[in-house]
Design a protein around this motif. Structure first.
Motif, PDB file in Angstrom:
ATOM      1  N   ASP A  45      -0.900  -7.790  -7.144  1.00  0.00           N
ATOM      2  CA  ASP A  45      -2.310  -7.657  -6.772  1.00  0.00           C
ATOM      3  C   ASP A  45      -2.580  -6.334  -6.062  1.00  0.00           C
ATOM      4  N   VAL A  46      -1.725  -5.967  -5.115  1.00  0.00           N
ATOM      5  CA  VAL A  46      -1.934  -4.727  -4.363  1.00  0.00           C
ATOM      6  C   VAL A  46      -1.814  -3.510  -5.277  1.00  0.00           C
ATOM      7  N   LEU A  47      -0.849  -3.552  -6.196  1.00  0.00           N
ATOM      8  CA  LEU A  47      -0.650  -2.423  -7.103  1.00  0.00           C
ATOM      9  C   LEU A  47      -1.627  -2.446  -8.269  1.00  0.00           C
ATOM     10  N   GLY A  48      -2.217  -3.607  -8.523  1.00  0.00           N
ATOM     11  CA  GLY A  48      -3.200  -3.707  -9.588  1.00  0.00           C
ATOM     12  C   GLY A  48      -2.626  -3.541 -10.974  1.00  0.00           C
ATOM     13  N   ARG A  49      -1.384  -3.984 -11.189  1.00  0.00           N
ATOM     14  CA  ARG A  49      -0.750  -3.836 -12.502  1.00  0.00           C
ATOM     15  C   ARG A  49       0.342  -4.873 -12.683  1.00  0.00           C
ATOM     16  N   PRO A  50       0.708  -5.181 -13.934  1.00  0.00           N
ATOM     17  CA  PRO A  50       1.797  -6.140 -14.172  1.00  0.00           C
ATOM     18  C   PRO A  50       3.128  -5.603 -13.662  1.00  0.00           C
ATOM     19  N   LEU A  51       3.988  -6.494 -13.224  1.00  0.00           N
ATOM     20  CA  LEU A  51       5.323  -6.136 -12.749  1.00  0.00           C
ATOM     21  C   LEU A  51       6.372  -6.752 -13.663  1.00  0.00           C
ATOM     22  N   ALA A 107      -7.004   6.073   4.811  1.00  0.00           N
ATOM     23  CA  ALA A 107      -7.765   6.643   5.933  1.00  0.00           C
ATOM     24  C   ALA A 107      -7.033   6.421   7.254  1.00  0.00           C
ATOM     25  N   ARG A 108      -6.506   5.214   7.459  1.00  0.00           N
ATOM     26  CA  ARG A 108      -5.771   4.945   8.695  1.00  0.00           C
ATOM     27  C   ARG A 108      -4.489   5.762   8.764  1.00  0.00           C
ATOM     28  N   LEU A 109      -3.842   5.952   7.608  1.00  0.00           N
ATOM     29  CA  LEU A 109      -2.629   6.759   7.565  1.00  0.00           C
ATOM     30  C   LEU A 109      -2.918   8.202   7.917  1.00  0.00           C
ATOM     31  N   ALA A 110      -4.011   8.748   7.413  1.00  0.00           N
ATOM     32  CA  ALA A 110      -4.355  10.139   7.720  1.00  0.00           C
ATOM     33  C   ALA A 110      -4.534  10.322   9.226  1.00  0.00           C
ATOM     34  N   ALA A 111      -5.186   9.364   9.869  1.00  0.00           N
ATOM     35  CA  ALA A 111      -5.376   9.448  11.317  1.00  0.00           C
ATOM     36  C   ALA A 111      -4.044   9.330  12.057  1.00  0.00           C
ATOM     37  N   ALA A 112      -3.172   8.439  11.565  1.00  0.00           N
ATOM     38  CA  ALA A 112      -1.856   8.284  12.218  1.00  0.00           C
ATOM     39  C   ALA A 112      -1.012   9.531  12.055  1.00  0.00           C
ATOM     40  N   ARG A 113      -1.057  10.168  10.888  1.00  0.00           N
ATOM     41  CA  ARG A 113      -0.301  11.408  10.676  1.00  0.00           C
ATOM     42  C   ARG A 113      -0.785  12.493  11.640  1.00  0.00           C
ATOM     43  N   HIS A 114      -2.090  12.561  11.832  1.00  0.00           N
ATOM     44  CA  HIS A 114      -2.644  13.549  12.756  1.00  0.00           C
ATOM     45  C   HIS A 114      -2.145  13.297  14.179  1.00  0.00           C
ATOM     46  N   PHE A 164      -6.656  -0.397  -0.100  1.00  0.00           N
ATOM     47  CA  PHE A 164      -5.815   0.797  -0.232  1.00  0.00           C
ATOM     48  C   PHE A 164      -6.543   2.037   0.279  1.00  0.00           C
ATOM     49  N   GLU A 165      -7.826   2.149  -0.001  1.00  0.00           N
ATOM     50  CA  GLU A 165      -8.590   3.292   0.518  1.00  0.00           C
ATOM     51  C   GLU A 165      -8.617   3.261   2.048  1.00  0.00           C
ATOM     52  N   ASP A 166      -8.752   2.074   2.618  1.00  0.00           N
ATOM     53  CA  ASP A 166      -8.719   1.943   4.080  1.00  0.00           C
ATOM     54  C   ASP A 166      -7.339   2.320   4.611  1.00  0.00           C
ATOM     55  N   TYR A 225       0.832  -1.209   0.000  1.00  0.00           N
ATOM     56  CA  TYR A 225       0.000   0.000   0.000  1.00  0.00           C
ATOM     57  C   TYR A 225       0.867   1.259   0.000  1.00  0.00           C
ATOM     58  N   ALA A 226       1.942   1.243   0.794  1.00  0.00           N
ATOM     59  CA  ALA A 226       2.844   2.394   0.811  1.00  0.00           C
ATOM     60  C   ALA A 226       3.461   2.615  -0.566  1.00  0.00           C
ATOM     61  N   ALA A 227       3.812   1.520  -1.251  1.00  0.00           N
ATOM     62  CA  ALA A 227       4.373   1.633  -2.594  1.00  0.00           C
ATOM     63  C   ALA A 227       3.358   2.211  -3.567  1.00  0.00           C
ATOM     64  N   ARG A 228       2.113   1.749  -3.472  1.00  0.00           N
ATOM     65  CA  ARG A 228       1.064   2.268  -4.361  1.00  0.00           C
ATOM     66  C   ARG A 228       0.869   3.767  -4.151  1.00  0.00           C
ATOM     67  N   HIS A 229       0.870   4.179  -2.896  1.00  0.00           N
ATOM     68  CA  HIS A 229       0.732   5.596  -2.552  1.00  0.00           C
ATOM     69  C   HIS A 229       1.856   6.407  -3.202  1.00  0.00           C
ATOM     70  N   CYS A 230       3.077   5.917  -3.089  1.00  0.00           N
ATOM     71  CA  CYS A 230       4.233   6.622  -3.639  1.00  0.00           C
ATOM     72  C   CYS A 230       4.195   6.670  -5.172  1.00  0.00           C
ATOM     73  N   LEU A 231       3.859   5.546  -5.801  1.00  0.00           N
ATOM     74  CA  LEU A 231       3.846   5.497  -7.264  1.00  0.00           C
ATOM     75  C   LEU A 231       2.777   6.414  -7.845  1.00  0.00           C
ATOM     76  N   GLU A 232       1.618   6.459  -7.206  1.00  0.00           N
ATOM     77  CA  GLU A 232       0.576   7.359  -7.682  1.00  0.00           C
ATOM     78  C   GLU A 232       1.014   8.812  -7.533  1.00  0.00           C
TER      79      GLU A 232
END
Length: 473
Positions: free
Chosen positions: A402-408, A463-470, A458-460, A369-376
């Motif tokens: 699967d997590v990234l939803g694209r071929p590697l 949301a959890r990351l936003a709360a942790a950053r706060h 990933f959407e979840d 999920y962290a990788a997907r966030h960074c790549l986007e």
């Protein structure tokens, strides 16, 4: 025959390649990290000794002659050296967190954002700006005694060749280099209170510096090129050169890189633009602090061996039975695709029924999920290559697809060393077929059903990351 040297954070490697890019042999040696109270340091003599040792091992195994050598290595940190390239003090690693309070102040007073708008570099505690400012305040005598504040590979290059201290545009990209002029921004140096220490910034070799070795590790007179550092070297070694194409490095650091010709200094300050040997071309880089190091910590804590990971991932369903991991384990917090010096890892959904397999899968999913966030955030639109130690786990590669939803496009072997050779060949005018040298080992396709599951996960995660950053603030 060609030699690539990759001076990593925890391991120093040297690889030999033939003219078609086939990897003939590899020598490796671990190097230590000293961690205490947020300080993360390395012994420069140990690192340089490991470089010489792996080169001696490699040259004993593979007969020359050697056409040329390329050098790459970890970026950031501060490697204070004297005029001969020898240490003035221990190297402060890119993982170092001692300057987090200084960075907090710069985040609050606007200095952090101003630097990003000028250079495209979002500072973090372990980059040279905060570290040099911290040393100026707390260890001024070390700076007085130093001839230069180098990066890792620059120290190695100077000692291998005796050449004067220089760096290249890729290493200089954080945080002082103006990506438009490809020279230091003295206004940023002044803004960080380092005008008196400006002399410590090594001249930028553009293109990368070349020299001949003096005979330690490699035969005397071997042609060698200094750079680029490990992230852009891996991009070269994986064939990521077209705008929109990306690379995910699943190593100690989880690095997401996207090739671009668009320099956009708007938006949330995060990551950096790495200048490349080709003017007008950059890598939009989102190098998260922790990749395989997070999994290593969980494996050590649970007593699970690396060779057991694939079986445990296969035995646990997507979602890890409700266990979730925010994988921000670095003592200096996170630097991409946002900067939060005080953010720390969080494990949730754990109960007495949770198993080591749940913890391991949740960690791998969290890293994905962290990788997907960074790549986007980096603007990935084209194909995605992946390399690094994590590629040795087929189950993790399937999970990542699967997590990234694209071929590697999986590129195995010593990708950074391979890229260092390609950079050196370009510098010396030696014709090598980059398409052949960077051909993927395999392509891993995502499963549609699992990809849909992880899209919601990933959407979840966000949301959890936003709360942790706060909470971290």
């Amino acid at each position: 025959m060609y030699v690539g040297i990759d001076v990593g954070t925890s391991t120093v490697k040297a690889a030999a390649f033939d003219g078609s890019g086939h990897q003939l042999a590899v020598a490796a040696r671990p190097v230590g990290l000293s961690m205490h109270g947020g300080f993360v340091e390395q012994d420069m003599d140990e690192v340089y000794g490991a470089v010489v040792a792996v080169l001696e091992e490699l040259t004993a195994e593979v007969e020359g002659p050697f056409e040329l050598a390329g050098l790459t290595g970890q970026g950031d940190g501060v490697w204070l050296v004297d005029g001969e390239g020898r240490p003035v003090r221990a190297a402060a690693s890119w993982m170092d967190g001692r300057a987090h309070e200084l960075l907090d102040r710069w985040l609050a007073d606007g200095t952090f954002e101003t630097v990003f708008r000028r250079t495209g570099s979002a500072m973090f505690p372990g980059c040279p700006g905060p570290l040099l400012a911290w040393l100026a305040a707390h260890e001024p005598k070390a700076l007085d005694a130093a001839a230069a504040a180098l990066y890792c590979k620059d120290m190695v290059f100077q000692r291998l060749t005796g050449a004067r201290a220089t760096t290249d545009v890729s290493d200089a990209s954080m945080p002082f280099l103006d990506p438009r002029t490809r020279s230091y921004d003295n206004g940023v140096v002044e803004l960080l209170g380092l005008t008196r220490r400006r002399r410590l910034l090594a001249p930028v070799s553009d293109p990368v510096a070349t020299a001949e070795t003096r005979g330690e590790g490699l035969p005397a007179g071997t042609r060698i090129a200094n750079g680029p550092y490990d992230l852009p070297a891996c991009a070269l070694g994986a064939g990521v050169t077209e705008p929109g194409d990306g690379l995910l490095i699943v190593g100690t650091c989880l690095a997401s890189l996207v090739a671009t010709t668009d320099l956009d200094l708007s938006g949330e300050p995060a990551g950096l633009y790495i200048s490349l040997d080709r003017p007008g071309h950059w890598l939009r880089a989102m190098p998260a602090m922790v990749g395989t190091a997070a999994l290593d910590w969980v494996l050590s804590t649970t007593g699970v061996r690396h060779e057991e990971v694939d079986g445990l991932l296969a035995a646990t369903a997507p979602g890890a039975n409700g266990v979730r991991v925010l994988p921000y384990f670095a003592p200096s917090g996170e630097r991409a695709p946002f900067v939060e010096p005080r953010l720390r890892a969080e494990l949730t959904g754990v109960s007495l029924e949770s198993t080591p397999a749940d913890l391991i899968r949740a960690t791998c999913e969290g890293i994905g999920y962290a990788a997907r966030h960074c790549l986007e955030a980096a603007g990935l639109t084209g194909s995605l290559a992946v390399c690094g130690g994590g590629t040795r786990s087929p189950a993790w590669m399937r999970l990542l697809a699967d997590v990234l939803g694209r071929p590697l496009r999986v590129v195995e072997g010593e990708v950074g060393a391979r890229g260092a050779v390609l950079a050196a060949a370009e510098r010396y005018g030696v014709p090598l077929d980059a398409g052949v040298w960077t051909r993927p080992t395999e392509v891993v396709e995502p499963d549609a059903g699992r990809a849909a599951f992880y899209a919601k996960g990933f959407e979840d995660h966000l949301a959890r990351l936003a709360a942790a950053r706060h909470r971290s603030r």
